[in-house]
Scaffold this motif. Sequence first.
Motif, PDB file in Angstrom:
ATOM      1  N   SER A  73       4.283  23.657  17.906  1.00 31.03           N
ATOM      2  CA  SER A  73       3.464  23.119  16.815  1.00 31.03           C
ATOM      3  C   SER A  73       4.300  22.943  15.553  1.00 31.03           C
ATOM      4  O   SER A  73       4.188  21.928  14.852  1.00 31.03           O
ATOM      5  CB  SER A  73       2.280  24.050  16.533  1.00 31.03           C
ATOM      6  OG  SER A  73       1.374  24.062  17.615  1.00 31.03           O
ATOM      7  N   GLU A  74       5.138  23.907  15.276  1.00 29.27           N
ATOM      8  CA  GLU A  74       6.015  23.817  14.105  1.00 29.27           C
ATOM      9  C   GLU A  74       7.034  22.698  14.268  1.00 29.27           C
ATOM     10  O   GLU A  74       7.450  22.062  13.299  1.00 29.27           O
ATOM     11  CB  GLU A  74       6.711  25.163  13.876  1.00 29.27           C
ATOM     12  CG  GLU A  74       5.746  26.246  13.390  1.00 29.27           C
ATOM     13  CD  GLU A  74       6.389  27.618  13.277  1.00 29.27           C
ATOM     14  OE1 GLU A  74       7.477  27.818  13.889  1.00 29.27           O
ATOM     15  OE2 GLU A  74       5.816  28.492  12.593  1.00 29.27           O
ATOM     16  N   LYS A  75       7.417  22.427  15.510  1.00 29.99           N
ATOM     17  CA  LYS A  75       8.336  21.323  15.797  1.00 29.99           C
ATOM     18  C   LYS A  75       7.717  19.994  15.413  1.00 29.99           C
ATOM     19  O   LYS A  75       8.416  19.029  15.088  1.00 29.99           O
ATOM     20  CB  LYS A  75       8.697  21.340  17.283  1.00 29.99           C
ATOM     21  CG  LYS A  75       9.884  20.484  17.666  1.00 29.99           C
ATOM     22  CD  LYS A  75      10.262  20.705  19.122  1.00 29.99           C
ATOM     23  CE  LYS A  75      11.451  19.841  19.511  1.00 29.99           C
ATOM     24  NZ  LYS A  75      11.837  20.065  20.939  1.00 29.99           N
ATOM     25  N   ARG A  76       6.392  19.917  15.429  1.00 27.15           N
ATOM     26  CA  ARG A  76       5.679  18.708  14.992  1.00 27.15           C
ATOM     27  C   ARG A  76       5.642  18.594  13.471  1.00 27.15           C
ATOM     28  O   ARG A  76       5.150  17.610  12.929  1.00 27.15           O
ATOM     29  CB  ARG A  76       4.252  18.713  15.524  1.00 27.15           C
ATOM     30  CG  ARG A  76       4.115  18.581  17.030  1.00 27.15           C
ATOM     31  CD  ARG A  76       2.646  18.468  17.427  1.00 27.15           C
ATOM     32  NE  ARG A  76       2.445  18.532  18.862  1.00 27.15           N
ATOM     33  CZ  ARG A  76       2.539  17.496  19.686  1.00 27.15           C
ATOM     34  NH1 ARG A  76       2.833  16.305  19.197  1.00 27.15           N
ATOM     35  NH2 ARG A  76       2.338  17.636  20.982  1.00 27.15           N
ATOM     36  N   GLY A  77       6.099  19.627  12.782  1.00 23.84           N
ATOM     37  CA  GLY A  77       6.064  19.621  11.325  1.00 23.84           C
ATOM     38  C   GLY A  77       4.835  20.282  10.743  1.00 23.84           C
ATOM     39  O   GLY A  77       4.599  20.236   9.531  1.00 23.84           O
ATOM     40  N   LEU A  78       4.038  20.929  11.591  1.00 25.42           N
ATOM     41  CA  LEU A  78       2.828  21.599  11.120  1.00 25.42           C
ATOM     42  C   LEU A  78       3.193  22.906  10.425  1.00 25.42           C
ATOM     43  O   LEU A  78       4.023  23.677  10.912  1.00 25.42           O
ATOM     44  CB  LEU A  78       1.891  21.875  12.298  1.00 25.42           C
ATOM     45  CG  LEU A  78       1.384  20.620  13.032  1.00 25.42           C
ATOM     46  CD1 LEU A  78       0.698  21.006  14.334  1.00 25.42           C
ATOM     47  CD2 LEU A  78       0.436  19.827  12.149  1.00 25.42           C
ATOM     48  N   LYS A  79       2.557  23.170   9.308  1.00 29.33           N
ATOM     49  CA  LYS A  79       2.891  24.346   8.494  1.00 29.33           C
ATOM     50  C   LYS A  79       1.812  25.424   8.541  1.00 29.33           C
ATOM     51  O   LYS A  79       2.117  26.613   8.549  1.00 29.33           O
ATOM     52  CB  LYS A  79       3.099  23.922   7.028  1.00 29.33           C
ATOM     53  CG  LYS A  79       4.155  22.847   6.828  1.00 29.33           C
ATOM     54  CD  LYS A  79       5.539  23.305   7.241  1.00 29.33           C
ATOM     55  CE  LYS A  79       6.587  22.227   6.937  1.00 29.33           C
ATOM     56  NZ  LYS A  79       7.927  22.625   7.424  1.00 29.33           N
ATOM     57  N   ARG A  80       0.564  25.016   8.578  1.00 28.74           N
ATOM     58  CA  ARG A  80      -0.535  25.983   8.476  1.00 28.74           C
ATOM     59  C   ARG A  80      -0.941  26.484   9.871  1.00 28.74           C
ATOM     60  O   ARG A  80      -2.054  26.276  10.328  1.00 28.74           O
ATOM     61  CB  ARG A  80      -1.728  25.350   7.761  1.00 28.74           C
ATOM     62  CG  ARG A  80      -1.461  24.979   6.311  1.00 28.74           C
ATOM     63  CD  ARG A  80      -2.636  24.217   5.703  1.00 28.74           C
ATOM     64  NE  ARG A  80      -3.857  24.998   5.722  1.00 28.74           N
ATOM     65  CZ  ARG A  80      -4.223  25.855   4.773  1.00 28.74           C
ATOM     66  NH1 ARG A  80      -3.435  26.033   3.718  1.00 28.74           N
ATOM     67  NH2 ARG A  80      -5.367  26.519   4.871  1.00 28.74           N
TER      68      ARG A  80
END
Length: 247
Positions: A73-80
Amino acid sequence: MEKNEYKNMYHQENNFWWYKTLHSLIIDVVKKKKDMNLSIFDAGCGTGRLMELLDDFGTVSGIDYSEEAVAFSEKRGLKRITKCDLNNWIPTESYDIITSIDVLYHSAITDDYAVLQKFYGALSNGGTLILNLAAFNILKRDHDIIVHTKRRYRKKAFVKKLETIGFCIEKATYRMPLLFLIIVVQKLVYEVFPSKNIQSDVQEPPKWMNTMFWLLGKIENSFILKIGGIPFGSSLFIVAKKCNNES
């Protein structure tokens, strides 16, 4: 879910017909809110594609108990996004929408009713819960071993459970009747010709097949949203509203 399945899910989630059809249905439900400043929570966000799509509608946050899922998910650029077990999750905010897509069936969920109660408490009055659930025990197969399925659901019993908590049901329908039939036939064939390879259903299909099922899925979504429910299918789709008991 087996750890390798998260990598598979991450690479398939954007284009695989099953995910695209489900995500499109969810987005159409959210659009009915006619609000671009929603507070949205994805409970069990997996590799984050749905969060990515919901970002256009407000502030989206999510949790998943898997380190692999959070990393993708973080690889997608998601932060929250936070690593958290839904069994131990303590809501600290009030949300307009909660999505939980193919999560409650999982063997790691010790008490699905308790989790549903948490969802109810975390929604603002009039808030919406969107669920997709594995349906019908007859469909248990190798895929369920890979994704650690503990339970599959039937509509009548599950709706009653939600209503007991205090939800008002806006939509309750099965999905993917064709897939239901395909799986039943496949299980019958495997009983005669057993397969030694256990694998999930998330495998890249030929392009023509992916396109065909995507188009059929769009037709089905339109039927669900504009006309009514489907009497059987491989999944159970629920849209429930937190009733304002004070009114």
